[in-house]
Enzyme design. Structure first.
Site, PDB file in Angstrom:
ATOM      1  N   HIS A 211       0.797  -1.223   0.000  1.00 29.59           N
ATOM      2  CA  HIS A 211       0.000   0.000   0.000  1.00 29.59           C
ATOM      3  C   HIS A 211       0.835   1.282   0.000  1.00 29.59           C
ATOM      4  O   HIS A 211       0.401   2.317   0.505  1.00 29.59           O
ATOM      5  CB  HIS A 211      -0.957   0.012   1.193  1.00 29.59           C
ATOM      6  CG  HIS A 211      -2.160  -0.842   0.992  1.00 29.59           C
ATOM      7  ND1 HIS A 211      -2.394  -1.999   1.719  1.00 29.59           N
ATOM      8  CD2 HIS A 211      -3.209  -0.748   0.133  1.00 29.59           C
ATOM      9  CE1 HIS A 211      -3.526  -2.560   1.326  1.00 29.59           C
ATOM     10  NE2 HIS A 211      -4.038  -1.820   0.353  1.00 29.59           N
ATOM     11  N   HIS A 311      -5.835  -3.282 -11.487  1.00 24.87           N
ATOM     12  CA  HIS A 311      -6.273  -3.079 -10.115  1.00 24.87           C
ATOM     13  C   HIS A 311      -7.791  -2.937 -10.075  1.00 24.87           C
ATOM     14  O   HIS A 311      -8.401  -2.355 -10.962  1.00 24.87           O
ATOM     15  CB  HIS A 311      -5.619  -1.813  -9.562  1.00 24.87           C
ATOM     16  CG  HIS A 311      -6.111  -1.389  -8.216  1.00 24.87           C
ATOM     17  ND1 HIS A 311      -7.091  -0.432  -8.036  1.00 24.87           N
ATOM     18  CD2 HIS A 311      -5.749  -1.779  -6.978  1.00 24.87           C
ATOM     19  CE1 HIS A 311      -7.304  -0.252  -6.752  1.00 24.87           C
ATOM     20  NE2 HIS A 311      -6.510  -1.056  -6.082  1.00 24.87           N
TER      21      HIS A 311
END
Length: 383
Positions: A211, A311
């Site tokens: 992340h 994604h």
């Protein structure tokens, strides 16, 4: 044919898991209507939640009058017209997110008008279905994380992804200060992946999401500690603003690297590819520039023999738009989805998505392949 209306929707939707404590999620969809009765759907769901989504909604309302009267099938022309309309405030990020939602809706309209799925307009299918990798529910303890991971595999997933350090109590994915991690959180996260690998065996792929939370030495240490678990990739090891930081990490770890959900358009992917900074790229079709741009990024990555893995951490338009493009892309790895069972996606749409043996079945129907249920949207619209 002319565009008669651009209508943004900001709605809440069910959580990905049947946990009563799980918060409802916030989504942004885009409805584009035409004078010939065709409607296209796009999506721009973003983070961190309500504030970012409300900002995008406000900007989309400004584009309604700007787009009315334009030919929705002139997709490439409209893409550049929209991009240059924002040239002095920045052509990437929020700008390309807005373009993405509109672009997806325009492809939906054009494919409907021609009576074919979108992928037929992109060169046709090179595969019959779209393999997925999926997430599973976080837990703070090792045993519960293992239970959640194995349950997702038992439901049919052949590749699973998680952020063990966030699950263990680390930073959220929208907060970066010093790029470091508490050692107790780090040790718990590593123990989680060691136990998950042991539980699911060698044939299930395990992917790690960092992340973009870490500085260079922290990212290097975490990747090296997880390398013995045979992870498929270590994703976003450091924030996206510095290619040099990514290069430093790349030089010091044996794990494969994936980046791209926070990169916008082919122009930001080119240095990643030309400097050999990643083994996989993972653009988000609802942020990077839509179906038009995702196809171009895929072709660019193909020239470097780098796989692309879009994604998706939002809603059903995102997952289906990515799937439509990947049907036509030779260098495709897997498509991201929140869960292998898509009941929480299906709440929004007229016909449920179909997943078999960990792969998404792309409908052969004209357009995007899904239609949003406007009655559901009306009932769940955010004030």
């Amino acid at each position: 044919m002319q565009i008669t209306r651009l209508r943004p929707w900001h709605v809440t939707g069910p959580a990905a898991d049947p946990d009563p404590a799980a918060p409802k999620l916030s989504y942004v969809f885009v409805q584009v209507d035409t004078d010939e009765g065709l409607t296209g759907w796009g999506e721009i769901t973003t983070y961190p939640g309500t504030i970012a989504n409300r900002t995008i909604i406000a900007a989309l309302r400004e584009l309604d009058g700007f787009l009315r009267g334009h030919d929705p099938t002139a997709i490439e022309s409209l893409w550049h017209t929209l991009l240059r309309a924002f040239t002095y405030v920045g052509t990437r990020g929020a700008t390309t997110a807005m373009i993405s939602g509109i672009d997806i809706a325009l492809w939906d309209i054009k494919a409907q008008s021609l009576g074919v799925p979108i992928y037929e307009l992109l060169g046709g299918a090179v595969r019959p279905e779209i393999p997925l990798y999926t997430h599973f529910q976080y837990a703070r303890g090792v045993e519960q994380m293992v239970e959640n991971a194995t349950a997702e595999v038992e439901r049919g997933s052949r590749a699973i992804k998680t952020d063990p350090f966030m699950a263990a109590g680390g930073l959220s994915n929208v907060r970066y200060i010093d790029g470091q991690i508490e050692r107790s959180v780090e040790n718990t996260g590593v123990a989680m992946i060691e136990a998950i690998r042991s539980a699911v065996g060698p044939d299930v792929e395990v992917l790690i999401d960092a992340h973009a939370l870490y500085n260079v030495p922290t990212a290097v240490r975490l990747a090296n500690r997880l390398a013995p678990c045979n992870i498929t990739w270590f994703e976003e090891p450091c924030p996206p603003e510095s290619y040099d930081a990514l290069e430093q990490v790349r030089a010091q770890v044996p794990t494969r690297i994936s980046v791209g959900e926070r990169l916008y358009t082919r122009y930001e992917f080119l240095p990643v590819l030309s400097r050999h900074l990643a083994d996989y790229v993972m653009p988000d079709v609802t942020w990077t520039g839509g179906i038009s741009e995702l196809k171009k990024i895929a072709t660019l990555a193909e020239t470097f023999y780098v796989p692309i893995s879009p994604h998706d951490a939002s809603g059903p338009v995102n997952v289906m738009a990515g799937a439509q493009v990947m049907m036509s892309v030779p260098n495709f790895y897997r498509l991201e989805a929140r869960r292998v069972r898509m009941d929480f996606y299906n709440a929004f749409i007229e016909e449920p998505l179909q997943v078999r043996d960990g792969a998404l079945m792309v409908p052969r129907t004209p357009g995007l392949g899904i239609r949003l249920d406007t009655s559901y949207l009306e009932r769940h619209e955010v004030e």
